[in-house]
Design a protein around this motif. Structure first.
Motif, PDB file in Angstrom:
ATOM      1  N   GLU B  55       6.634   0.085 -12.270  1.00 28.00           N
ATOM      2  CA  GLU B  55       5.511  -0.073 -11.102  1.00 28.00           C
ATOM      3  C   GLU B  55       4.461  -0.984 -11.589  1.00 28.00           C
ATOM      4  O   GLU B  55       3.925  -2.041 -11.071  1.00 28.00           O
ATOM      5  CB  GLU B  55       4.915   1.264 -10.390  1.00 28.00           C
ATOM      6  CG  GLU B  55       4.056   0.737  -9.180  1.00 28.00           C
ATOM      7  CD  GLU B  55       3.064   2.069  -8.916  1.00 28.00           C
ATOM      8  OE1 GLU B  55       3.030   2.974  -9.653  1.00 28.00           O
ATOM      9  OE2 GLU B  55       2.548   2.401  -7.824  1.00 28.00           O
ATOM     10  N   LEU B  60       2.430  -4.064  -8.184  1.00 29.44           N
ATOM     11  CA  LEU B  60       2.342  -3.911  -6.818  1.00 29.44           C
ATOM     12  C   LEU B  60       1.033  -3.652  -5.934  1.00 29.44           C
ATOM     13  O   LEU B  60       0.150  -3.228  -6.555  1.00 29.44           O
ATOM     14  CB  LEU B  60       3.314  -2.496  -6.581  1.00 29.44           C
ATOM     15  CG  LEU B  60       4.664  -2.358  -6.697  1.00 29.44           C
ATOM     16  CD1 LEU B  60       5.188  -1.175  -6.306  1.00 29.44           C
ATOM     17  CD2 LEU B  60       5.335  -3.550  -6.196  1.00 29.44           C
ATOM     18  N   GLN B  62      -1.396  -2.341  -2.992  1.00 28.10           N
ATOM     19  CA  GLN B  62      -1.376  -0.948  -2.383  1.00 28.10           C
ATOM     20  C   GLN B  62      -0.308  -1.004  -1.314  1.00 28.10           C
ATOM     21  O   GLN B  62      -0.043  -2.209  -0.509  1.00 28.10           O
ATOM     22  CB  GLN B  62      -2.561  -0.876  -1.541  1.00 28.10           C
ATOM     23  CG  GLN B  62      -3.726  -0.852  -2.709  1.00 28.10           C
ATOM     24  CD  GLN B  62      -3.830   0.512  -3.294  1.00 28.10           C
ATOM     25  OE1 GLN B  62      -4.213   1.447  -2.656  1.00 28.10           O
ATOM     26  NE2 GLN B  62      -4.007   0.611  -4.518  1.00 28.10           N
ATOM     27  N   GLN B  63       0.287  -0.145  -0.627  1.00 30.47           N
ATOM     28  CA  GLN B  63       1.279   0.228   0.309  1.00 30.47           C
ATOM     29  C   GLN B  63       2.358  -0.981   0.342  1.00 30.47           C
ATOM     30  O   GLN B  63       2.547  -1.689   1.561  1.00 30.47           O
ATOM     31  CB  GLN B  63       0.387   0.238   1.577  1.00 30.47           C
ATOM     32  CG  GLN B  63      -0.566   1.634   1.518  1.00 30.47           C
ATOM     33  CD  GLN B  63      -1.343   1.618   2.745  1.00 30.47           C
ATOM     34  OE1 GLN B  63      -1.446   0.561   3.485  1.00 30.47           O
ATOM     35  NE2 GLN B  63      -2.092   2.639   2.872  1.00 30.47           N
ATOM     36  N   ALA B  64       2.977  -1.326  -0.967  1.00 33.50           N
ATOM     37  CA  ALA B  64       3.918  -2.317  -0.997  1.00 33.50           C
ATOM     38  C   ALA B  64       4.954  -2.075  -0.149  1.00 33.50           C
ATOM     39  O   ALA B  64       5.209  -0.936   0.241  1.00 33.50           O
ATOM     40  CB  ALA B  64       3.827  -2.773  -2.269  1.00 33.50           C
ATOM     41  N   HIS B  65       5.682  -3.155   0.307  1.00 35.00           N
ATOM     42  CA  HIS B  65       7.199  -2.934   0.944  1.00 35.00           C
ATOM     43  C   HIS B  65       8.108  -3.326  -0.244  1.00 35.00           C
ATOM     44  O   HIS B  65       8.439  -4.221  -0.837  1.00 35.00           O
ATOM     45  CB  HIS B  65       7.386  -3.867   1.888  1.00 35.00           C
ATOM     46  CG  HIS B  65       6.455  -3.421   3.339  1.00 35.00           C
ATOM     47  ND1 HIS B  65       7.068  -3.060   4.315  1.00 35.00           N
ATOM     48  CD2 HIS B  65       5.285  -3.756   3.418  1.00 35.00           C
ATOM     49  CE1 HIS B  65       6.101  -2.721   5.262  1.00 35.00           C
ATOM     50  NE2 HIS B  65       4.893  -3.139   4.673  1.00 35.00           N
ATOM     51  N   VAL B  66       8.890  -1.876  -0.492  1.00 36.44           N
ATOM     52  CA  VAL B  66       9.773  -2.002  -1.528  1.00 36.44           C
ATOM     53  C   VAL B  66      11.339  -2.012  -1.097  1.00 36.44           C
ATOM     54  O   VAL B  66      11.642  -1.297  -0.171  1.00 36.44           O
ATOM     55  CB  VAL B  66       9.493  -1.031  -2.419  1.00 36.44           C
ATOM     56  CG1 VAL B  66      10.619  -1.072  -3.743  1.00 36.44           C
ATOM     57  CG2 VAL B  66       8.071  -1.055  -2.890  1.00 36.44           C
ATOM     58  N   LEU B  81       8.191   6.029  -5.532  1.00 38.57           N
ATOM     59  CA  LEU B  81       7.319   5.112  -4.978  1.00 38.57           C
ATOM     60  C   LEU B  81       6.563   5.551  -3.722  1.00 38.57           C
ATOM     61  O   LEU B  81       5.636   5.187  -3.319  1.00 38.57           O
ATOM     62  CB  LEU B  81       8.147   3.879  -4.773  1.00 38.57           C
ATOM     63  CG  LEU B  81       8.669   3.393  -6.129  1.00 38.57           C
ATOM     64  CD1 LEU B  81       9.564   2.001  -5.940  1.00 38.57           C
ATOM     65  CD2 LEU B  81       7.551   2.570  -6.937  1.00 38.57           C
ATOM     66  N   HIS B  86       3.504   3.584  -1.277  1.00 35.04           N
ATOM     67  CA  HIS B  86       4.599   2.576  -0.853  1.00 35.04           C
ATOM     68  C   HIS B  86       5.613   2.799   0.292  1.00 35.04           C
ATOM     69  O   HIS B  86       5.870   4.019   0.516  1.00 35.04           O
ATOM     70  CB  HIS B  86       5.220   1.985  -1.955  1.00 35.04           C
ATOM     71  CG  HIS B  86       4.466   1.652  -3.094  1.00 35.04           C
ATOM     72  ND1 HIS B  86       3.218   0.741  -3.059  1.00 35.04           N
ATOM     73  CD2 HIS B  86       4.008   1.985  -4.336  1.00 35.04           C
ATOM     74  CE1 HIS B  86       2.499   0.606  -4.268  1.00 35.04           C
ATOM     75  NE2 HIS B  86       3.150   1.403  -5.058  1.00 35.04           N
ATOM     76  N   LYS B  87       6.098   2.051   1.142  1.00 34.67           N
ATOM     77  CA  LYS B  87       7.097   2.021   1.822  1.00 34.67           C
ATOM     78  C   LYS B  87       8.322   1.454   1.168  1.00 34.67           C
ATOM     79  O   LYS B  87       8.514   0.415   0.752  1.00 34.67           O
ATOM     80  CB  LYS B  87       6.934   0.964   3.287  1.00 34.67           C
ATOM     81  CG  LYS B  87       5.474   1.517   3.926  1.00 34.67           C
ATOM     82  CD  LYS B  87       6.088   1.713   5.584  1.00 34.67           C
ATOM     83  CE  LYS B  87       4.866   2.131   6.255  1.00 34.67           C
ATOM     84  NZ  LYS B  87       4.534   3.494   5.833  1.00 34.67           N
ATOM     85  N   CYS B 113       8.225   7.202   5.403  1.00 35.56           N
ATOM     86  CA  CYS B 113       8.053   6.261   4.347  1.00 35.56           C
ATOM     87  C   CYS B 113       9.225   5.750   3.581  1.00 35.56           C
ATOM     88  O   CYS B 113       9.468   4.692   3.007  1.00 35.56           O
ATOM     89  CB  CYS B 113       7.077   6.540   3.337  1.00 35.56           C
ATOM     90  SG  CYS B 113       5.681   7.383   3.756  1.00 35.56           S
ATOM     91  N   ASP B 130       7.762  -6.970  -1.285  1.00 32.59           N
ATOM     92  CA  ASP B 130       7.020  -7.067  -2.330  1.00 32.59           C
ATOM     93  C   ASP B 130       7.536  -7.085  -3.764  1.00 32.59           C
ATOM     94  O   ASP B 130       7.086  -7.560  -4.540  1.00 32.59           O
ATOM     95  CB  ASP B 130       5.750  -6.409  -2.286  1.00 32.59           C
ATOM     96  CG  ASP B 130       4.788  -6.650  -0.945  1.00 32.59           C
ATOM     97  OD1 ASP B 130       4.334  -7.696  -0.818  1.00 32.59           O
ATOM     98  OD2 ASP B 130       4.381  -5.476  -0.262  1.00 32.59           O
TER      99      ASP B 130
END
Ligand SMILES: Nc1nc2c(ncn2[C@@H]2O[C@H](COP(=O)(O)OP(=O)(O)OP(=O)(O)O)[C@@H](O)[C@H]2O)c(=O)[nH]1
Ligand SMILES: [Mg+2]
Lengths: 575, 279
Positions: B55, B60, B62-66, B81, B86-87, B113, B130
């Motif tokens: 990570e 990353l 904040q609240q990244a899309h993974v 994650l 994170h999402k 999530c 992201d």
């Protein structure tokens, strides 16, 4: 025209490009020159005569990599630039011009009138580069001159241009944009072209350079270098004393002085003080000239070899990992080594260190446990005859104390840890004439500044002795000197004198018929005991008076503490 | 931008050993799925550190899309994650694994999530993420990695777990060549590829103190020490490490024939790039 205040010409450039060499050529003075970055740490001024009478003041400044000064030495230079000199000589190294070029362009950008001087063209030619000053001059619009400070080539041209620039029509400062590295590199390419017929890489000196700095065999070679250096300092020093200075001074000069005095001064206290057993015209001359001077000569001979060859920065790189354990960077080794010569330039040299914490740590280490060469000469005289082991023991204690001091200071001083960024210069073969000049300068300095205080000190000791004042003093210091340290009462006198010259803490012990243990104790006390008054004043100036006082107190306390403790510990084992 | 990932087919790669290995991973995850307590212990004592390290390399937001390709039967990475806010979209090409993973996500109460889809990795589109994680055992890895790096958007990061040690015996090693506009770095067993033009935020540092001796690299960024640029350690310059002193000693570098010694702390803050990444 002559009544105008003389014009100020400032030499500005990166470290180790030969500014001080040029300064010496222009002014006829002898500023310190050596092959490592950070030789000059304080500015120096000299006069250069102009063609139509009058003179210009040439100023040699510490080298700086940029105008955002990172350390105290660089700040000296930026301050000088801020005082708006009449002309700036931007000095570049022909081998790697872009660093100095960027700096000079930056100075032009700030509105200073600049003349560029490309120095060390001999080295660049040797490496197969052609230097085209005309092309660069056309590109930047200011005069560009090529010189070789070492041989004096091109110096007249520099004089002529300075002359031209400061008399009458002052050059319009060529306004430049804020420089960037791309254009600077382009301009450097304009100045310097590879011809391809130079000495190729992979030559012997190149290979030696590589060997010296790889961990293997760099580390063992460093040990060998240190051992050889020590051997030469002690060996050559003893030789000089035995075969030159003793016959000259003790056997020839002193009898003449003695008989001269005896024919004028009638026997009595005065004569005793002058030429008696501890008279200031006998011991006061013999000690400094035959015990200290030979080591001053041999030490500075070795030091200038190390300085001029370019080995010291390599040593700094090798030792950086170990110094990091003490919260220092490898660059700290330079002031420490200088300190074995004299503490004053050593404390000044800490200016090239980056953080105040590192400066303070190194300066304190020097004050506490690095004996200057005068004191070392005295140690050798005092201890080598008793036993070489006692001498080695004192030096082992010195090294141990340095490490301890580094660790303790690393814990108590605040601030960021320093990191090493050190340019490693080319190895150059030191020129003997340059080395001899340096040695002579240091020897002269010792003769002028060192001998008289020692004579006065000896005179004072003789006075105290002959008048019986020693008994009075002795009563007061008896518990400390005799009780705690186990030394005779008379040893209180050298401790009093030590504040003036560090060798005076040791020299008077010579004729006291001390046992080996007492010699050792005396030497340990002398080692840790206060830095001399000149060092204290430099400390106060470079840091703060309170710091000088703290160091004064700590070293005194350490001296008595360690002296007493070691005496007790060793006598335990000897019983 | 393009990333060519060539798969080095050592004999036996993906053969019996590879199969065995994949099976072992599968049954391990099976065991985890069955014993929640064991899984939690494993996650805490081992897996979390790994993911946290990755990570930080991915830098990353904040609240990244993974996106996680090869989420597996027990989606440790996705869960960890997700717990960090994170999402996560997890995909796997094994229908059973997807079933199991969904169950676990629900049981952990993270279904808002973490989404798990049954999808093949060879035609993913990474544009909206992201960061993209690629598992160790995805197959065919070279195709998937290439697809990912082609669709990765500027500033996003690809974290690919690469076989090392024993795993390499089973899966073969992976050679990646990155082209224009990508920055690439490898850590022991992770390949980090940063999408986008060269002037986007640099990826997790591959620093000068770790460059092998005599290898030439290019400086990406100095560390703000004002002596570095004048000494030639500035963006785009090729440097070669000539020597490194033992136990945390100085690093000696050569820039255009000029030698400079840097303390490790300084060298650690000089970021570099090289064209070859993994071996
Ligand atoms: N071959 C050659 N060597 C030179 C020349 N000029 C200077 N040097 C050498 O370069 C080294 C550095 O010279 P210095 O004058 O001390 O350099 P500086 O610019 O004053 O350095 P700092 O005081 O550290 O800023 C010395 O070893 C000189 O002998 C030259 O023209 N040719
Ligand atoms: Mg100088």
């Amino acid at each position: 025209m002559t009544d105008r205040p003389s014009s100020r010409v400032l030499l500005v450039g990166p470290p180790n490009v030969g500014k001080s060499v040029l300064f010496n050529r222009l002014t006829g003075l002898s500023a310190g020159v050596s092959n490592y970055p950070g030789t000059t740490v304080e500015f120096a001024e000299g006069q250069m005569t102009l063609e139509h009478g009058g003179s210009a003041t040439v100023i040699d400044a510490p080298g700086t990599y940029s105008l955002q000064s990172k350390n105290e030495a660089e700040r000296v230079t930026t301050r000088l630039l801020d005082s708006s000199p009449d002309l700036v000589l931007g000095v570049l190294d022909a081998l790697r011009p872009e660093t100095g070029l960027y700096l000079a362009l930056d100075a032009m950008n700030r509105g200073h009138p600049v003349i560029l001087v490309v120095n060390r063209i001999d080295l660049a030619r040797e490496r197969g580069y052609a230097i085209d000053v005309k092309a660069l001059s056309d590109a930047v619009g200011v005069p560009v001159l090529a010189t070789s400070g070492a041989s004096g080539l091109g110096i007249d041209d520099v004089r002529r241009n300075i002359n031209h620039a400061v008399s009458g029509e002052r050059p319009r400062p060529a306004r430049m944009d804020i420089p960037n590295w791309e254009t600077t590199e382009c301009l450097a390419g304009v100045l310097r072209r590879e011809t391809g017929d130079g000495r190729h890489r992979g030559t012997t000196s190149e290979r030696l350079e590589d060997l010296l700095i790889r961990p293997w065999p760099g580390f063992p070679l460093a040990l060998v270098a240190v051992a050889i250096s020590l051997g030469i300092v002690v060996g050559v020093g003893m030789g000089l004393r035995q075969y030159i200075l003793l016959p000259l001074i003790r056997d020839t000069l002193l009898p003449i002085v003695a008989s001269g005095v005896q024919s004028v001064v009638s026997p009595g206290v005065l004569r005793e003080i002058m030429v008696g057993e501890y008279g200031f015209l006998t011991k006061g001359i013999e000690w400094p000239l035959t015990l200290v001077l030979p080591y001053v000569v041999s030490f500075y001979f070795v030091l200038s070899f190390l300085e001029d060859s370019g080995y010291l920065p390599r040593l700094a790189a090798l030792i950086d990992g170990m110094m990091a354990r003490l919260g220092l960077s490898g660059a700290g080794i330079m002031p420490l080594l200088l300190g074995y010569g004299c503490g004053i330039p050593a404390i000044m040299a800490t200016r090239t260190l980056e953080t105040r914490r590192e400066r303070l740590t190194v300066a304190s280490m020097i004050c506490l446990a690095v004996p200057c060469i005068a004191q070392t000469g005295a140690f050798i005289a005092l201890l080598a005859e008793a036993s070489i082991f006692v001498l080695l023991g004192v030096f082992a204690i010195s090294i141990g104390a340095l490490i301890m001091a580094g660790m303790v200071l690393g814990k108590i001083l605040r601030g960021t840890k320093p990191g090493l960024v050190m340019e490693i210069p080319e190895l150059l073969l030191p020129r003997v004439s340059v080395m001899l000049t340096k040695v002579w300068a240091r020897a002269k300095h010792y003769l002028m500044d060192g001998v008289v205080p020692v004579m006065l000190g000896v005179a004072f000791a003789a006075l105290v002795h002959e008048t019986g004042a020693i008994d009075v003093v002795g009563r007061y210091v008896q518990p400390l000197v005799t009780g705690w340290l186990g030394l005779p009462e008379r040893a209180a006198v050298p401790l009093l004198l030590g504040i003036f010259r560090r060798e005076l803490t040791v020299l008077p012990l010579l004729d006291m018929d001390l046992t080996a243990l007492q010699l050792f104790t005396g030497a340990v006390v002398g080692l840790f005991y206060v830095p001399c008054i000149a060092m204290l004043s430099v400390l106060a100036k470079e840091f703060r008076a309170s710091i000088a006082l703290i160091i004064l107190g700590t070293t005194t306390a350490m001296a008595f503490l360690m002296g007493g403790l070691l005496t007790r510990i060793i006598s335990l084992f000897m019983m | 931008m393009s990333v060519q990932v060539t798969h080095d087919k050592t004999p036996g790669a993906n053969g019996i050993l590879g199969n065995l290995f994949t099976r072992a991973v599968g049954s391990f995850e099976h065991a985890c799925a069955a014993h929640a307590g064991f899984a939690r212990w494993y996650e805490k004592s081992f897996y979390r550190d790994v993911v946290e390290r990755e990570e930080s390399m991915a830098e990353l937001p904040q609240q990244a899309h993974v996106l996680h390709i090869g989420a597996g039967r027990y989606p440790f990475t996705a869960l960890i994650l997700a717990r960090k806010g994170h999402k996560v979209m997890g995909i796997d090409h094994d229908a059973d694994a997807v079933e199991s993973a969904r169950r676990i996500v629900r049981a952990e109460g993270l279904d808002s999530c973490v989404k798990i889809l049954h999808r093949d990795g060879t035609d993913v589109d990474c544009r909206d993420y992201d960061a993209v994680w690629v598992s160790f055992h995805v197959h065919p890895r070279d195709v998937i990695l290439e697809r990912c790096s082609q669709t990765l958007s500027e500033g996003s990061t690809l974290i690919a777990r690469i076989p090392s040690g024993l795993g390499r015996l089973a899966y073969g090693s992976c050679k990646a060549d990155i082209g224009e506009g990508c920055r690439c770095d490898s850590f022991k067993s992770v390949l980090v590829v940063k999408g986008g033009a060269a002037d986007t935020e640099a990826l997790a540092p591959f620093t000068l103190d770790r460059v092998p001796i005599d290898q030439e690299v290019h400086v990406v960024e100095g560390n703000g020490h004002p002596h570095l640029e004048p000494l030639g350690i500035r963006a785009g310059k090729p440097v070669r490490v000539c020597a490194r002193m033992p136990v945390g000693g100085a690093v000696l570098v050569d820039i255009d024939g000029r030698k400079v010694a840097l303390g490790t702390e300084i060298a650690r803050c000089v970021r570099c790039r090289r064209s070859m990444a993994v071996d």
